[in-house]
Design a protein around this motif. Structure first.
Motif, short mmCIF file in Angstrom:
data_model
loop_
_atom_site.label_atom_id
_atom_site.label_comp_id
_atom_site.label_asym_id
_atom_site.label_seq_id
_atom_site.Cartn_x
_atom_site.Cartn_y
_atom_site.Cartn_z
N LEU A 278 -2.37 -3.05 11.20
CA LEU A 278 -1.87 -3.02 12.57
C LEU A 278 -2.89 -3.60 13.55
O LEU A 278 -2.51 -4.24 14.53
N ASP A 279 -4.19 -3.36 13.25
CA ASP A 279 -5.21 -3.97 14.12
C ASP A 279 -5.14 -5.48 14.05
O ASP A 279 -5.28 -6.18 15.05
N ARG A 280 -4.92 -5.99 12.83
CA ARG A 280 -4.80 -7.45 12.70
C ARG A 280 -3.55 -7.94 13.44
O ARG A 280 -3.59 -8.97 14.12
N GLY B 120 0.82 -1.21 0.00
CA GLY B 120 0.00 0.00 0.00
C GLY B 120 0.85 1.25 0.00
O GLY B 120 0.56 2.23 -0.70
N LEU B 121 1.91 1.23 0.79
CA LEU B 121 2.80 2.38 0.83
C LEU B 121 3.48 2.58 -0.51
O LEU B 121 3.62 3.71 -1.01
N ALA B 122 3.90 1.46 -1.14
CA ALA B 122 4.53 1.56 -2.46
C ALA B 122 3.55 2.13 -3.48
O ALA B 122 3.91 2.97 -4.31
N ALA B 123 2.30 1.66 -3.42
CA ALA B 123 1.29 2.19 -4.35
C ALA B 123 1.06 3.67 -4.11
O ALA B 123 0.92 4.46 -5.06
N TRP C 63 -3.84 5.00 2.83
CA TRP C 63 -2.74 4.23 3.40
C TRP C 63 -2.88 4.09 4.91
O TRP C 63 -2.62 3.04 5.47
N VAL C 64 -3.31 5.20 5.57
CA VAL C 64 -3.50 5.12 7.02
C VAL C 64 -4.59 4.11 7.35
O VAL C 64 -4.48 3.32 8.31
N GLY C 65 -5.69 4.13 6.60
CA GLY C 65 -6.74 3.14 6.83
C GLY C 65 -6.22 1.73 6.65
O GLY C 65 -6.51 0.83 7.44
N MET C 66 -5.46 1.54 5.55
CA MET C 66 -4.89 0.22 5.33
C MET C 66 -3.93 -0.15 6.46
O MET C 66 -3.94 -1.27 6.97
#
Length: 916
Positions: free
Chosen positions: A233-235, A21-24, A225-228
């Protein structure tokens, strides 16, 4: 399953979606940045193109104006070059906007205008698709508005060229043409400027638009990205929390150890509880320090060790070790299980196996058909059968019930049904002999409760049965005489009463008490007394019939049960035979003893309906027989019970008198006959009864002695006498001697000397102030302990006087003991003085003995002056009696010793008493 799988994935794999996600997001931002860059390059191209066009337009005007003025062909060439550039730009503009253009020719146009190559595609794209966009449309419109004017400049150039070709133009013509050129330039220049302004405004607007677009894109990308990241992180956090929950709530202790340093990195709650250390303290500690040195050893794939507890205790544990990677570190994961129960079970199994091998009882293990599988060593020792000789045989074949019948089938059905059987059987040895056996049989079952094996445990109870019979006999018989004891006699009596109630017959209980048996014990020894009781028991047994029984219920008291009598009075004949037999002399250890007995008789149903009542009534009748004439018997009458109740009442009142302090002491002075001074007093006990008034010792001392209360009374007398001595000392009275009578029971007690010493010290009384008066019988009862006790008294400094001297069974050896300092002549010898020649002879003999032994002679019961004079002449030292004073309260004694008040300190003197 998904959560467990995610727990097993490494962290980098669980973070891959976040990384993608960060790369995208970065790619999107780069793409937007590249787009902005391209737009900026395009705008730069437009501005560069506008600058080139504006310069070409201005230069074309300048060149045309110079050419018109001077006619220099170079100026015309410059005009033609700039005009060509302007024409090419116009063509390229219109071709691109119209969408009908040759790419190569457009490229040549851009090259001709020195446009940035990187801006070509952007400018082409903008002209082709955004020519009507805000600011772009106004700029192009301003650009197009100059097209006619620029063409006019070309026309003017052609006309001026023709004029110079024909010759030198007229100055007026030149002026006119220059005016035309200036007019065109004045028209074109503001529009060129407007083109630039619109392009700049468009660039600013587009820049802002692009900035907002990029900012919104960045915000959108950041939010995505923060949502992802939050979801990832929640997982991860959920996985870690589930891991932490599993880690902390595990039923085993888990310790993570740094493989390189051997230090604990993390430990769960159970590891902390077992070691007694907080998790913070446990973290960083050495892993090896948790265990007893040298206790760790491998057993298969596991390790066994002893874990230290919080209180220093040790816990056996089993460890399983695995390795994992934490970042760049290699971590050893140790799972620790408490195997205390398993170790205890293993120990119990070994102990059970050893116990089975060494147990004294025989053990048989048989299959479900009762065939012998194995036996222990005790079985072989008891029966002589080995496991080999019994192989294939049923163990119950060698056993039968005590009556010889086979073991009943009900035993096996009960065991199969889930019960346990135990009982006595008859076992058979290998040599054919039989023996009594205590057998216990139980079953071992499978999970379906089916019998797999039988376990039989047995022991040879031949000796046990003999011992049991002996114990039963001891429990029901007197060990000295072999007669029934009290409990068994009462049980037999209850059986006899029940049988008499059914058959309407009579039962009689005879209570037999030996007369003067105490004198035998005091005069000889307890051993002689015991053998005498055995002789008496034999004589009683010989006088009884087949169904009659005799018992000894204590001391010299015997009971006889006569059943199947027609009348109570039939027991009189048996009582007469018993009296006759017991009155015959008895020879014990070369000593011939003559005794008699007193017998009381009570019968059922006339004198009582139960055992205790019959015995109590027979006891009351015996008491009457003993008090009346002895060596006789009496049948119970109701009046006798009243006397017995009076005795019981007296017992209760004696106990209450000790609690409520109803006793008091009186003191009878002892006078020195030669001087008449009071040199001693004798403490005499009195009972101030709340209803009957003052009672003398003769009314309650015998009862107290028979009930064992005499010791408590003696202790009270000793305490009170010492307290009185202390009080007289404080009052400043002369230091006279105080004599205290001591019973045989208390004098012979093992704690008598220690108690006497403590009492003297507690009251601060000098031992020489206290004298003990002891009868000859008391000294004789001590036997071999007499000398030890008397020497202990001498060591304390306490004097002893032999009381009632001459009335008992004297032993002259006791008079030589160091603590004996006085002989008290009994009043029975004083009464006949000075006229009774026998009394005179006895008293003179006692006096001579006292003088020769250096003992003080004290006469009791002096009531007349002639008695006083005789004793004085005979050399008697002291005397007591009503001639001088009777028993006095302490205050009266004080007055005798201090007849006048004294003024100031004076020397103490003994005052002779006034004779009554």
């Amino acid at each position: 399953m998904h959560s467990i799988g995610s727990l097993q994935q490494p962290l980098w794999r669980r973070l891959m979606p976040l990384a993608w996600g960060l790369a995208a997001a970065v790619a999107l931002v780069l793409a937007l940045a590249w787009g902005v860059f391209q737009v900026q390059v395009t705008l730069a191209g437009f501005l560069s193109s506008e600058s080139v066009w504006s310069k070409a337009q201005k230069q074309a005007v300048i060149d045309l104006d110079n050419y018109t003025t001077r006619g220099d062909p170079r100026d015309l060439a410059g005009f033609r070059r700039n005009y060509g550039l302007l024409a090419a730009d116009r063509w390229g503009r219109d071709a691109i906007i119209a969408g009908r253009y040759d790419t190569e020719r457009v490229h040549q146009v851009f090259q001709q205008g020195n446009i940035l190559p990187s801006a070509e595609h952007g400018m082409t794209f903008m002209l082709a698709h955004f020519s009507s966009a805000p600011y772009m449309a106004q700029a192009i419109e301003a650009w197009r508005s100059t097209d006619t004017s620029i063409d006019q400049l070309d026309t003017i150039a052609d006309e001026v060229q023709r004029d110079y070709a024909a010759g030198t133009p007229d100055p007026a013509e030149i002026a006119r043409q220059r005016t035309r050129i200036g007019t065109i330039n004045a028209y074109v220049e503001p529009r060129s400027k407007r083109f630039s302004e619109e392009m700049v405004r468009g660039a600013v607007w587009l820049g802002r638009l692009l900035f907002v677009a990029v900012l919104l894109a960045l915000l959108l990308v950041a939010l995505l990205w923060v949502g992802m990241a939050r979801r990832v992180l929640d997982r991860i956090r959920g996985s870690e929390e589930r891991y932490r929950l599993l880690f902390e709530s595990a039923a085993v202790a888990i310790v993570m150890v740094d493989e390189a340093g051997g230090c604990i990195l993390e430990a769960n709650r159970l590891a902390s509880a077992w070691t007694g250390r907080d998790p913070a303290v446990l973290s960083g500690a050495s892993f090896d320090e948790l265990f007893v040195p040298g206790s760790m050893h491998a057993v298969g794939p596991a390790l066994l060790a002893m874990l230290y507890g919080s209180d220093g205790s040790q816990r056996p544990v089993e460890m399983q070790v695995s390795h994992t990677a934490w970042g760049r570190c290699t971590v050893r994961q140790v799972i620790i299980r408490d195997v205390s129960e398993r170790v205890a079970l293993e120990r119990e199994r070994r102990v059970a196996a050893e116990a089975l091998a060494s147990i004294a009882e025989g053990v048989i293990i048989a299959d479900d058909e009762r065939r012998v599988v194995s036996v222990n060593a005790a079985h072989v020792e008891i029966t002589g059968y080995t496991a080999q000789t019994l192989q294939g045989r049923r163990f119950d074949e060698l056993r039968s019930m005590p009556d010889g019948t086979p073991l009943p089938e009900s035993i096996w059905s009960g065991i199969v049904g889930g019960r346990h059987w135990s009982g006595e059987v008859q076992g058979r040895r290998a040599d054919g002999s039989v023996y009594p056996e205590q057998l216990s049989i139980s079953a071992i079952r499978d999970t379906q409760r089916q019998v797999l094996h039988y376990v039989a445990v047995f022991s040879n109870i031949h000796a046990l049965k003999a011992q049991r019979h002996r114990l039963e006999h001891m429990a029901s018989h007197d060990p000295l005489t072999g007669l029934l004891n009290r409990a068994e006699f009462e049980r037999r009596c209850e059986v006899a009463i029940a049988a008499a109630a059914r058959t309407r017959t009579a039962v009689a209980v005879l209570f037999v008490d030996l007369d003067a048996f105490k004198i035998v014990n005091d005069s000889y020894s307890h051993a002689i007394g015991d053998r005498l009781l055995q002789k008496v028991a034999e004589r009683i047994g010989r006088q009884l019939g087949g169904s009659d029984v005799a018992g000894r219920i204590g001391g010299d008291e015997f009971t006889v049960l006569l059943d199947r009598l027609e009348l109570r009075e039939d027991a009189g004949a048996v009582a007469e035979r018993l009296l006759a037999s017991l009155s015959e002399p008895v020879v014990v250890d070369d000593c011939e003893l003559a005794l008699s007995a007193s017998i009381g008789i009570a019968g059922y149903p006339l004198d009582g309906g139960d055992t205790l009542t019959l015995i109590a009534n027979a006891d009351a009748a015996m008491y009457v027989a003993k008090n009346s004439e002895r060596n006789t018997y009496r049948f119970y009458t109701p009046i006798m019970q009243a006397d017995a109740r009076q005795r019981l009442l007296l017992v209760s009142e004696l106990r209450r008198a000790l609690v409520e302090d109803e006793f008091r002491l009186c003191y009878q002075p002892s006078v020195e006959l030669r001087s008449g001074r009071i040199v001693a007093v004798e403490a005499l006990l009195r009972w101030q009864h709340p209803r009957r008034g003052e009672l003398p010792p003769s009314e309650f001392i015998p009862v107290a002695e028979s009930l064992g209360l005499i010791r408590r009374i003696d202790e009270w007398v000793l305490q009170s006498a010492c307290a009185q001595i202390r009080a007289w000392n404080r009052a400043g009275l002369p230091a006279i001697r105080v004599a205290v009578n001591v019973s045989a029971r208390w004098f012979g007690h093992a704690g008598f000397i220690a108690h006497l010493d403590r009492t003297l010290q507690a009251h601060g009384v000098a031992p020489g102030r206290l004298g003990l008066e002891i009868t000859e019988g008391t000294m004789l009862r001590l036997g071999d302990d007499t000398e030890r006790t008397m020497r202990a008294l001498h060591g304390l400094g306490v004097e002893v006087a032999i009381d009632d001297f001459g009335t008992g069974y004297s032993s002259m050896a006791y008079l030589k003991l160091p603590s004996v300092t006085s002989l008290k002549i009994d009043r029975s010898f004083i009464t006949g003085l000075p006229h009774d020649t026998n009394d005179v002879a006895i008293v003179e003999a006692i006096m001579a003995m006292a003088r020769s032994l250096g003992l003080r002679a004290i006469a009791e019961g002096i009531e007349t002056e002639p008695q006083h004079d005789f004793l004085l002449r005979a050399g008697c030292n002291e005397g007591q009696g009503y001639l001088y004073a009777g028993a006095l309260p302490p205050a009266a004694v004080e007055r005798l010793l201090s007849p006048r008040p004294r003024q100031g300190p004076t020397q103490l003197s003994l005052v002779p008493p006034k004779r009554s």
